[in-house]
Each structure stands twice: as structure tokens, then as C-alpha cells.
Design an enzyme around this catalytic site. Structure first.
Site, PDB file in Angstrom:
ATOM      1  N   GLY A  16      54.219 -41.620  25.544  1.00 43.86           N
ATOM      2  CA  GLY A  16      54.148 -40.022  25.807  1.00 43.86           C
ATOM      3  C   GLY A  16      52.633 -39.971  26.029  1.00 43.86           C
ATOM      4  O   GLY A  16      51.817 -38.983  25.939  1.00 43.86           O
ATOM      5  N   LEU A  20      50.344 -33.554  25.857  1.00 42.14           N
ATOM      6  CA  LEU A  20      49.261 -32.936  25.279  1.00 42.14           C
ATOM      7  C   LEU A  20      48.127 -33.840  24.652  1.00 42.14           C
ATOM      8  O   LEU A  20      46.922 -34.067  24.936  1.00 42.14           O
ATOM      9  CB  LEU A  20      49.577 -31.935  24.614  1.00 42.14           C
ATOM     10  CG  LEU A  20      48.335 -31.195  23.711  1.00 42.14           C
ATOM     11  CD1 LEU A  20      47.441 -30.634  24.455  1.00 42.14           C
ATOM     12  CD2 LEU A  20      49.126 -30.062  22.819  1.00 42.14           C
ATOM     13  N   TYR A 145      64.909 -31.769  15.109  1.00 45.18           N
ATOM     14  CA  TYR A 145      63.576 -32.380  15.338  1.00 45.18           C
ATOM     15  C   TYR A 145      62.972 -32.747  13.982  1.00 45.18           C
ATOM     16  O   TYR A 145      62.403 -34.180  13.799  1.00 45.18           O
ATOM     17  CB  TYR A 145      62.766 -31.495  16.079  1.00 45.18           C
ATOM     18  CG  TYR A 145      61.310 -31.916  16.410  1.00 45.18           C
ATOM     19  CD1 TYR A 145      61.137 -32.785  17.673  1.00 45.18           C
ATOM     20  CD2 TYR A 145      60.380 -31.689  15.687  1.00 45.18           C
ATOM     21  CE1 TYR A 145      59.705 -33.100  17.937  1.00 45.18           C
ATOM     22  CE2 TYR A 145      58.979 -32.091  15.866  1.00 45.18           C
ATOM     23  CZ  TYR A 145      58.956 -32.781  17.041  1.00 45.18           C
ATOM     24  OH  TYR A 145      57.367 -33.413  17.440  1.00 45.18           O
ATOM     25  N   LYS A 196      50.671 -15.421  28.818  1.00 45.88           N
ATOM     26  CA  LYS A 196      50.991 -13.884  28.546  1.00 45.88           C
ATOM     27  C   LYS A 196      49.754 -12.978  29.163  1.00 45.88           C
ATOM     28  O   LYS A 196      49.876 -12.126  29.715  1.00 45.88           O
ATOM     29  CB  LYS A 196      51.565 -13.622  27.337  1.00 45.88           C
ATOM     30  CG  LYS A 196      52.912 -14.163  27.206  1.00 45.88           C
ATOM     31  CD  LYS A 196      53.504 -13.631  25.877  1.00 45.88           C
ATOM     32  CE  LYS A 196      54.989 -13.931  25.768  1.00 45.88           C
ATOM     33  NZ  LYS A 196      55.402 -13.753  24.249  1.00 45.88           N
ATOM     34  N   ARG A 217      48.660 -20.399  11.082  1.00 42.83           N
ATOM     35  CA  ARG A 217      48.744 -21.631  11.564  1.00 42.83           C
ATOM     36  C   ARG A 217      47.580 -22.346  11.467  1.00 42.83           C
ATOM     37  O   ARG A 217      46.579 -21.697  11.610  1.00 42.83           O
ATOM     38  CB  ARG A 217      49.285 -21.722  12.947  1.00 42.83           C
ATOM     39  CG  ARG A 217      50.945 -21.220  12.911  1.00 42.83           C
ATOM     40  CD  ARG A 217      51.837 -22.366  12.271  1.00 42.83           C
ATOM     41  NE  ARG A 217      53.019 -21.984  12.552  1.00 42.83           N
ATOM     42  CZ  ARG A 217      53.813 -21.137  11.746  1.00 42.83           C
ATOM     43  NH1 ARG A 217      53.217 -20.760  10.745  1.00 42.83           N
ATOM     44  NH2 ARG A 217      55.057 -20.966  12.050  1.00 42.83           N
TER      45      ARG A 217
END
Length: 305
Positions: A16, A20, A145, A196, A217
Site C-alpha cells: 500500500g 495516504l 471492513y 467541496k 473525530r
């Protein structure tokens, strides 16, 4: 850039590697945090299909790693998970089993896998710590997941007990940073908000945030996480996972996050909350007390910075 004096004793394969967190580790290793006795190899889905056991095995035979940082996963935001729980379960179970078992068969010294805070039980007391991962079902929105990620911890325990392997895992909270997924439909919340705001500025319209803005969060900057990954790889000896997160006091509501993005991008328009859209989990506050016991002085990049 190894000097003649220093022999490479660690060959570290990062699955991976183009995502990110992988990009953040690449960045940190390239800018002074790598060591002369380490060789770093970053691979992505272009190098091998990790859902295939033969391709995974071949990848390890090709690179002969002594250490693996396992980041590869099928990931997506809330709405993509809601549609595809079965696919998230199967693909991640195959990837994780192939990587861990190939690593075991190839005699890899240490594997550090990446879990996620969404694996935590949905109904729980807060803050959540490392001992509570398996104490109840995860949130129903992304159970495929979440359960697949939890199984890495089960498998690590098995390789430790039966084969003496040092396979462990970290649990980061919400990661953000360069090379994130800015897709509004299935990306993560911060890059989605940035995208956005960018569009709202172009069209002179309001910024519409999905949900009520109330969920909270803990956001961790990807380069901070990368530095902690290096510490885990080199120093952390437990099989039990460790939560990598800012403190509970640094939790941010989605509304505050949207306001911070708007301010950083100099957006003058209004904020509208579309309460017909799902909020997902209201909170999943994690304790970083274990990390702080090991690294009391670690400095996180402040959220607004």
C-alpha cells in the site's frame, strides 16, 4: 545512500506504498528519518495483486524483506462501505491472510499492520483502548471492513503463540494529509470537505456538509503517523496493537473541521448541513495513554496548522 561502513540489515517492504500513509512514510524516510542500515521498498497494487496468494508469495521472493509494514487494503468512505460490505470483507481477508502467511513462510522478522478505529465496538464506553477491540460488534455501516481488520489481530496472536513471530498492528485514528482520497462520494471527510470548499468557491455557492456536523473525530496528520510507524517498526516489541492518535482533548467535530477548512481556504460563503445524509458513528474516542507511556514527549502537528 548507504556509506561503505554501514551494511543494510533491514529490508523493509511497505505494501500500500502509494496510498495516504505509504506516501507519508516515503516522505519521512526520504527526509532524514531513514537509517543507513535500512533499505525501503514501497509497492502498490501495480506491483502485485495481494488478493492472489501466488502473486503475494512472488512479491516477497522478489524483494526478500526482513520487515514489512502492511498498509494495503480495500478502503472507502461511509457510503461505499454501506453498499459493499461483503466485498470489503472478502478482499481484505484475502489480502491480510496472504501478506501475513507469506511473511511467516518467508521468515520475515517483523510485520506491522495497519488497523482502523472503525474496528472498535459500536456500543462501548469511552475512551476506547487497545484491550477493548473485540468487546462487541463494530458499527453496522462498515462491518465487512471492520471485522476483516480485527482478524489481523487474531492472526498476529496466532503467529506469536505458535511460531514466536513478532507480528503486530497499529490503530491510527482518522488520518489526513497529502495524497489523500479527495473523491467526494467515497473519500474521507477532510479531503472531501477541502474538495467541496474548492467547488463552492468556484461556483459561489454555499458549502453543504453531509449530516448534522455533530460527530466527533480525532484527526492525525499523515506525517506524524509516519514517524510513529518508524518507531513501532524499530522499537515496539508487543504483539498487542497500539493506538496511534492525538489525545482525547484534541477531538474535533465535523462542524469544527468544516469551519477550519473554510477558514484555511478563505471561504466566505455559508455552511449548510444536509441532515438527510447519514452521520455514521457519533464518536469513537480512542485513548492514546499507551502511546504516551512509551513516548511522553511526542509532538503532534496541531490540527489548524
Amino acid at each position: 545512500r548507504n556509506s561503505a561502513m554501514t551494511e543494510v540489515t533491514k529490508r523493509i517492504l511497505v505494501t500500500g506504498g502509494s496510498g495516504l500513509v505509504g506516501k507519508a512514510i516515503q516522505e519521512v524516510v526520504a527526509h532524514g528519518e531513514g537509517r543507513p542500515d535500512e533499505e525501503w521498498i514501497f509497492v502498490s497494487s501495480r506491483d502485485a495483486d495481494l488478493t492472489s496468494s501466488s502473486e503475494t508469495k512472488a512479491l516477497l521472493e522478489r524483494h526478500k524483506p526482513t520487515h514489512i509494514i502492511h498498509l494495503a487494503a480495500m478502503v472507502g468512505g461511509l457510503f461505499k462501505n454501506l453498499r459493499s460490505n461483503l466485498e470489503f470483507w472478502r478482499r481484505n481477508i484475502h489480502i491480510n491472510d496472504n501478506v501475513l502467511h507469506s511473511a511467516h513462510e518467508a521468515g520475515v522478522e517483523k510485520v506491522v499492520s495497519c488497523l482502523s478505529t472503525c474496528i472498535f465496538p459500536d456500543k462501548t464506553t469511552y475512551p476506547i483502548d487497545e484491550t477493548m477491540i473485540h468487546n462487541g460488534p463494530p458499527h453496522s455501516s462498515n462491518y465487512g471492513y471492520s471485522y476483516a481488520k480485527r482478524m489481523i489481530d487474531i492472526q498476529n496472536r496466532g503467529y506469536s503463540e505458535q511460531h514466536g513471530r513478532r507480528f503486530t498492528a497499529v490503530i491510527p485514528t482518522n488520518v489526513f494529509g497529502p495524497h489523500d482520497n479527495f473523491n467526494i462520494e467515497d473519500g474521507h471527510v477532510l479531503p472531501g470537505l477541502i474538495h467541496k470548499v474548492f467547488l463552492a468557491k468556484q461556483t459561489g455557492s454555499a458549502l453543504t456538509v453531509w449530516g448534522t456536523g455533530k460527530p466527533r473525530r480525532q484527526f492525525i496528520y499523515s506525517l506524524d503517523l509516519a514517524r510513529l510507524f518508524l518507531w513501532v517498526l524499530r522499537e515496539y516489541e508487543e504483539v498487542e496493537p497500539i493506538i496511534l492518535s492525538v489525545g482525547e482533548e484534541d477531538e474535533v467535530s465535523i462542524r469544527e473541521a468544516a469551519e477550519a477548512v473554510a477558514e484555511a481556504m478563505d471561504f466566505q460563503g455559508e455552511l449548510v448541513f444536509d441532515t438527510t445524509k447519514a452521520d455514521g458513528q457519533l464518536k469513537k474516542t480512542a485513548s492514546n495513554a499507551k502511546l504516551r507511556r512509551y513516548l511522553p514527549g511526542f509532538q503532534f502537528t496541531p490540527f489548524r496548522k
